[in-house]
Each structure stands twice: as C-alpha cells, then as structure tokens.
Design a protein around this motif. Structure first.
Motif, PDB file in Angstrom:
ATOM      1  N   SER A 217       0.860  -1.177   0.000  1.00 14.96           N
ATOM      2  CA  SER A 217       0.000   0.000   0.000  1.00 14.96           C
ATOM      3  C   SER A 217       0.898   1.229   0.000  1.00 14.96           C
ATOM      4  O   SER A 217       2.107   1.109   0.230  1.00 14.96           O
ATOM      5  CB  SER A 217      -0.889  -0.011   1.249  1.00 14.96           C
ATOM      6  N   SER A 218       0.320   2.394  -0.256  1.00 16.35           N
ATOM      7  CA  SER A 218       1.198   3.573  -0.367  1.00 16.35           C
ATOM      8  C   SER A 218       1.682   4.056   1.008  1.00 16.35           C
ATOM      9  O   SER A 218       1.082   3.747   2.041  1.00 16.35           O
ATOM     10  CB  SER A 218       0.484   4.698  -1.102  1.00 16.35           C
ATOM     11  N   LEU A 219       2.760   4.827   0.979  1.00 14.83           N
ATOM     12  CA  LEU A 219       3.424   5.281   2.207  1.00 14.83           C
ATOM     13  C   LEU A 219       2.686   6.502   2.767  1.00 14.83           C
ATOM     14  O   LEU A 219       3.218   7.605   2.829  1.00 14.83           O
ATOM     15  CB  LEU A 219       4.868   5.666   1.835  1.00 14.83           C
ATOM     16  N   SER A 220       1.444   6.272   3.187  1.00 12.34           N
ATOM     17  CA  SER A 220       0.639   7.415   3.635  1.00 12.34           C
ATOM     18  C   SER A 220      -0.458   6.903   4.565  1.00 12.34           C
ATOM     19  O   SER A 220      -0.697   5.692   4.647  1.00 12.34           O
ATOM     20  CB  SER A 220      -0.025   8.076   2.420  1.00 12.34           C
ATOM     21  N   LYS A 221      -1.146   7.837   5.208  1.00 14.90           N
ATOM     22  CA  LYS A 221      -2.248   7.441   6.095  1.00 14.90           C
ATOM     23  C   LYS A 221      -3.324   6.725   5.274  1.00 14.90           C
ATOM     24  O   LYS A 221      -3.867   5.710   5.695  1.00 14.90           O
ATOM     25  CB  LYS A 221      -2.831   8.680   6.782  1.00 14.90           C
ATOM     26  N   GLU A 222      -3.593   7.266   4.095  1.00 13.57           N
ATOM     27  CA  GLU A 222      -4.614   6.649   3.254  1.00 13.57           C
ATOM     28  C   GLU A 222      -4.187   5.224   2.874  1.00 13.57           C
ATOM     29  O   GLU A 222      -5.013   4.300   2.844  1.00 13.57           O
ATOM     30  CB  GLU A 222      -4.832   7.525   2.006  1.00 13.57           C
ATOM     31  N   GLY A 223      -2.882   5.064   2.615  1.00 13.57           N
ATOM     32  CA  GLY A 223      -2.351   3.733   2.286  1.00 13.57           C
ATOM     33  C   GLY A 223      -2.603   2.767   3.440  1.00 13.57           C
ATOM     34  O   GLY A 223      -3.009   1.613   3.234  1.00 13.57           O
ATOM     35  N   GLY A 224      -2.382   3.217   4.658  1.00 12.64           N
ATOM     36  CA  GLY A 224      -2.603   2.377   5.838  1.00 12.64           C
ATOM     37  C   GLY A 224      -4.070   2.022   5.982  1.00 12.64           C
ATOM     38  O   GLY A 224      -4.439   0.873   6.262  1.00 12.64           O
ATOM     39  N   ARG A 225      -4.897   3.028   5.758  1.00  8.74           N
ATOM     40  CA  ARG A 225      -6.347   2.790   5.891  1.00  8.74           C
ATOM     41  C   ARG A 225      -6.804   1.729   4.889  1.00  8.74           C
ATOM     42  O   ARG A 225      -7.540   0.797   5.245  1.00  8.74           O
ATOM     43  CB  ARG A 225      -7.089   4.109   5.653  1.00  8.74           C
ATOM     44  N   ASN A 243       6.023   2.779   8.052  1.00  9.00           N
ATOM     45  CA  ASN A 243       6.221   4.105   8.662  1.00  9.00           C
ATOM     46  C   ASN A 243       4.996   4.457   9.516  1.00  9.00           C
ATOM     47  O   ASN A 243       3.956   3.797   9.439  1.00  9.00           O
ATOM     48  CB  ASN A 243       6.553   5.182   7.620  1.00  9.00           C
ATOM     49  N   ASP A 244       5.146   5.497  10.318  1.00  7.21           N
ATOM     50  CA  ASP A 244       4.059   5.847  11.242  1.00  7.21           C
ATOM     51  C   ASP A 244       2.799   6.278  10.507  1.00  7.21           C
ATOM     52  O   ASP A 244       1.677   6.035  10.981  1.00  7.21           O
ATOM     53  CB  ASP A 244       4.512   6.988  12.173  1.00  7.21           C
ATOM     54  N   GLU A 245       2.968   6.926   9.353  1.00  5.34           N
ATOM     55  CA  GLU A 245       1.794   7.376   8.605  1.00  5.34           C
ATOM     56  C   GLU A 245       0.898   6.175   8.269  1.00  5.34           C
ATOM     57  O   GLU A 245      -0.315   6.229   8.418  1.00  5.34           O
ATOM     58  CB  GLU A 245       2.225   8.074   7.309  1.00  5.34           C
ATOM     59  N   ILE A 246       1.515   5.096   7.811  1.00  2.00           N
ATOM     60  CA  ILE A 246       0.739   3.882   7.502  1.00  2.00           C
ATOM     61  C   ILE A 246       0.051   3.377   8.779  1.00  2.00           C
ATOM     62  O   ILE A 246      -1.126   3.005   8.772  1.00  2.00           O
ATOM     63  CB  ILE A 246       1.646   2.783   6.889  1.00  2.00           C
ATOM     64  N   ALA A 247       0.787   3.412   9.893  1.00  2.30           N
ATOM     65  CA  ALA A 247       0.208   2.922  11.159  1.00  2.30           C
ATOM     66  C   ALA A 247      -1.028   3.754  11.529  1.00  2.30           C
ATOM     67  O   ALA A 247      -2.068   3.192  11.907  1.00  2.30           O
ATOM     68  CB  ALA A 247       1.254   2.992  12.268  1.00  2.30           C
ATOM     69  N   PHE A 248      -0.937   5.075  11.382  1.00  4.57           N
ATOM     70  CA  PHE A 248      -2.097   5.917  11.739  1.00  4.57           C
ATOM     71  C   PHE A 248      -3.297   5.581  10.843  1.00  4.57           C
ATOM     72  O   PHE A 248      -4.437   5.549  11.297  1.00  4.57           O
ATOM     73  CB  PHE A 248      -1.756   7.414  11.595  1.00  4.57           C
ATOM     74  N   GLY A 249      -3.012   5.328   9.576  1.00  5.02           N
ATOM     75  CA  GLY A 249      -4.096   4.948   8.660  1.00  5.02           C
ATOM     76  C   GLY A 249      -4.723   3.625   9.074  1.00  5.02           C
ATOM     77  O   GLY A 249      -5.944   3.444   8.995  1.00  5.02           O
ATOM     78  N   LEU A 250      -3.876   2.697   9.551  1.00  4.74           N
ATOM     79  CA  LEU A 250      -4.398   1.394   9.996  1.00  4.74           C
ATOM     80  C   LEU A 250      -5.345   1.560  11.187  1.00  4.74           C
ATOM     81  O   LEU A 250      -6.336   0.834  11.308  1.00  4.74           O
ATOM     82  CB  LEU A 250      -3.239   0.481  10.415  1.00  4.74           C
ATOM     83  N   TYR A 251      -5.031   2.504  12.061  1.00  4.16           N
ATOM     84  CA  TYR A 251      -5.906   2.736  13.219  1.00  4.16           C
ATOM     85  C   TYR A 251      -7.338   2.951  12.729  1.00  4.16           C
ATOM     86  O   TYR A 251      -8.282   2.354  13.216  1.00  4.16           O
ATOM     87  CB  TYR A 251      -5.446   3.988  13.988  1.00  4.16           C
ATOM     88  N   GLY A 253      -8.540   2.446   9.569  1.00  2.91           N
ATOM     89  CA  GLY A 253      -9.005   1.368   8.697  1.00  2.91           C
ATOM     90  C   GLY A 253      -9.503   0.175   9.505  1.00  2.91           C
ATOM     91  O   GLY A 253     -10.569  -0.399   9.214  1.00  2.91           O
ATOM     92  N   LEU A 254      -8.764  -0.215  10.534  1.00  5.45           N
ATOM     93  CA  LEU A 254      -9.167  -1.382  11.328  1.00  5.45           C
ATOM     94  C   LEU A 254     -10.434  -1.065  12.128  1.00  5.45           C
ATOM     95  O   LEU A 254     -11.301  -1.923  12.313  1.00  5.45           O
ATOM     96  CB  LEU A 254      -8.015  -1.818  12.259  1.00  5.45           C
ATOM     97  N   LYS A 255     -10.526   0.178  12.558  1.00  3.69           N
ATOM     98  CA  LYS A 255     -11.732   0.585  13.303  1.00  3.69           C
ATOM     99  C   LYS A 255     -12.970   0.459  12.403  1.00  3.69           C
ATOM    100  O   LYS A 255     -14.042   0.053  12.865  1.00  3.69           O
ATOM    101  CB  LYS A 255     -11.552   2.028  13.780  1.00  3.69           C
ATOM    102  N   ASP A 256     -12.803   0.796  11.125  1.00  6.33           N
ATOM    103  CA  ASP A 256     -13.922   0.655  10.171  1.00  6.33           C
ATOM    104  C   ASP A 256     -14.453  -0.782  10.152  1.00  6.33           C
ATOM    105  O   ASP A 256     -15.604  -1.029   9.797  1.00  6.33           O
ATOM    106  CB  ASP A 256     -13.480   1.014   8.737  1.00  6.33           C
TER     107      ASP A 256
END
Ligand code: RIB
Length: 330
Positions: A217-225, A243-251, A253-256
């Motif tokens: 996925s891309s190196l971004s919050k959206e990528g993580g989501r 990277n942390d941006e991906i991690a924040f996106g996962l927060y 995305g997983l919540k969804d």
C-alpha cells in the motif's frame, strides 16, 4: 514621490573608498581592510540605509548563502521535522533554506534541481528518491555542486553520506513482536519500496523468517487505511507498518471493521513522529533521530562547502524501539 534607491556608489562616495571596497566589506569579506575603514563603511551603510542587492552580491561573492532542500512529501511529519533540523543549523550559519516538495515526481525534481542550480544555491540536500542516477551526474556531479542525498536514496560513492540504521530498525520491530508471542505477522509497505524501506523489510525478515505476509500500500495514512481490508482477510496478529503514517491509517481502517488495537492486532510503526504520543493507543514504534538527522546533514554539507577537498564522510545514526501501548503479549 518614490525615494531614490541608495546604491553601492552612494556608500562608496560618502565613505571615500572604492565601490569594490564597499562591496567586499558589506559582504562580510573585511579581512583585507583596516578596522577603521571597515567601521566607517558599515556606519555609512547603516546611516544611508543601504541594502545590498542579492544578485549583485552573488556575482561578487560567488555565493548565495542559500541551500536547496528537496523532500518527497512535506505533509509527512517525518520530512517536516527533518527540514526543521536542517533549517535550524543553516539559519544559525546565516544560510537560507530553499525548500521544494518533489511529490515523488521525477520530472518535477529535475526541473527544480536545474532551477535551484540557475539560482546559484551553494549546495543541495535531497531526501527524495525520485532523483535518477543520470540527474545526479548531470545536475550535481558535473556542475561540481556540493550535495547530500539521504533517507530514501543514498549516493555514497559520490558524496558524503548520512543514513539511519534501517536494517537494525527492521530487526528491532520483529524482535519486539516475536517477544510478545506474535508468530503470524504482516508488513505493510509500498510495492515500489525505496532502498531504505527494503532494508527495513530485510531486517524484519531476518528475525521473523520468510513466513511474513506482505501487504502493499502507499506510504501514507490513506495507504494504511486501505491496507486494513487486506489485513482482516489474514490470520496475522501483529503488523509492522513501515512508517508511522501507515500505522495511523491502519488505526482508522481497522476501526472501520470494528477491530481494535492492540486487542485484535498489535501494530508497530516506524519513525516516531510527534503524533505517536497523541493517538489512542499511543503508538509503539521504531524511532529515527529525525531532527538530528536534519541537523547533522546540514552540518556535513556546510563542512563540505567550506572544505571541498576533505575526505568523504559516511555516518550512520542509531534507531531504537519506543515501547508504548499499541502492541500486547498474546
Ligand atoms: O515517513 C516517511 C518514511 O519514508 C520514513 O520512514 C523515512 O525514513 C522515509 O523514507
């Protein structure tokens, strides 16, 4: 009526010295003149309110006191912190930072580099991977510009180099998850990963073995989501976000999908940007010394500008685990 602009000629006339003398003194090159002459010229410059012309100054000094800095994504706090470190050092040394955001676009990067070179910057700091080896040669080496390429790419053979230990970072992330009992793990990273990110993955695999689920996925919050929908189809319990941006996106995305961290998934990030402390749960991550990386890069470049002939310097900065609350024992 507009006031007549004070010129270097006016200062020279009022001080009783030549234009060349004024030019040298106001540009900080006063060692060849008596303290009396220097004091007089500077006093008259202030009295007349003379402001040296930037372009004229460049012609005389062959220096612009400007450094071009190129980053791939200024909205990523990693790069803004890095630039803060760079800028703090340059500012103290009376240099101005000219910041350009390359956006991962190779064409834009070449154009920006050419333009910065035309504007006579004294050196370049490039934290972007989009620059090609041909452009390094054509725009930097052939033109004898001092430069440092760091983070996503390096150019150790051609310039000073400063990197953080990405392989060790991957090792640390894997050891942490392993110690907590996670045997099934995923890594989320871009498909076209830059060299530093590939080293992180290699370090991770060295500890975890080859049985790692790789999710692109891309190196971004959206990528993580976006990666969350792939994660939930697997049986992994631990996730290494590259990277942390991906991690924040996962927060998010997983919540969804009604999944929570760390009870459903342990998540570890990479970078330790400021925001890690402010999310819930605070993010466990691998810290890079981002601000210091920026500072040391700027210092190294200024040294190179000052001493073009000195031996090449290669530096590697350490990384470390910051254990917060996004991972748990299983
Ligand atoms: O967050 C940006 C990431 O890309 C960082 O990990 C940095 O090292 C860069 O390569």
């Amino acid at each position: 009526m507009t006031e007549k602009k004070v010129t270097i000629k006016d200062v020279a006339k009022a001080s009783g010295v030549s234009i060349a003398t004024v030019s040298q003194i106001v540009n900080g090159n006063s060692k060849n003149f008596s303290p009396k002459t220097v004091a007089k010229v500077l006093k008259i410059k202030d009295e007349l309110n003379y402001v040296p012309d930037y372009f004229a100054r460049r012609m005389v000094m062959k220096k612009s006191k400007t450094i071009g800095v190129l980053v791939p994504d200024i909205s990523n706090p990693f790069f803004s912190t890095l630039v803060r470190g760079v800028e703090d050092v340059l500012y103290k040394e009376n240099f101005i930072t000219m910041l350009c955001n390359a956006n991962g676009d190779n064409e834009k990067e070449s154009l920006v580099l050419e333009e910065l070179s035309r504007r006579g910057v004294d050196g370049f700091i490039i934290a972007s991977s989009a620059i090609s080896d041909e452009d390094i040669e054509r725009l930097l080496i052939n033109k004898k510009h001092p430069f440092i390429i760091l983070d996503q790419k390096s150019s150790e053979e051609n310039s000073d180099s400063i990197q953080t230990d990405d392989f060790l970072g991957g090792n640390l992330a894997a050891s942490h998850l392993k110690e907590l009992g996670h045997e099934k793990v995923a890594v989320v990273l871009p498909e076209k990963a830059t060299a530093n990110i590939v080293r992180r993955l290699e370090g991770f695999i060295e500890v975890m073995g080859k049985n790692v689920t790789v999710i692109y996925s891309s190196l971004s919050k959206e990528g993580g989501r976006r990666a969350a929908k792939d994660i939930i189809t697997t049986d992994v319990t631990g996730i290494f976000a590259i990277n942390d941006e991906i991690a924040f996106g996962l927060y998010l995305g997983l919540k969804d999908f009604d999944k929570s961290i760390p009870s459903d998934y342990s998540v570890i990030g990479y970078d330790n940007v400021d925001m890690c402390k402010y999310v819930t749960p605070p993010l466990t991550t691998i810290a890079q010394p981002i601000y210091e990386l920026g500072q040391q890069t700027a210092e190294l470049l200024l040294e190179r500008i000052e001493h073009p002939e000195q031996e090449k310097v290669v530096k590697k900065l350490p990384v470390n685990l910051i254990n917060r609350f996004s991972t748990r024992q299983i």
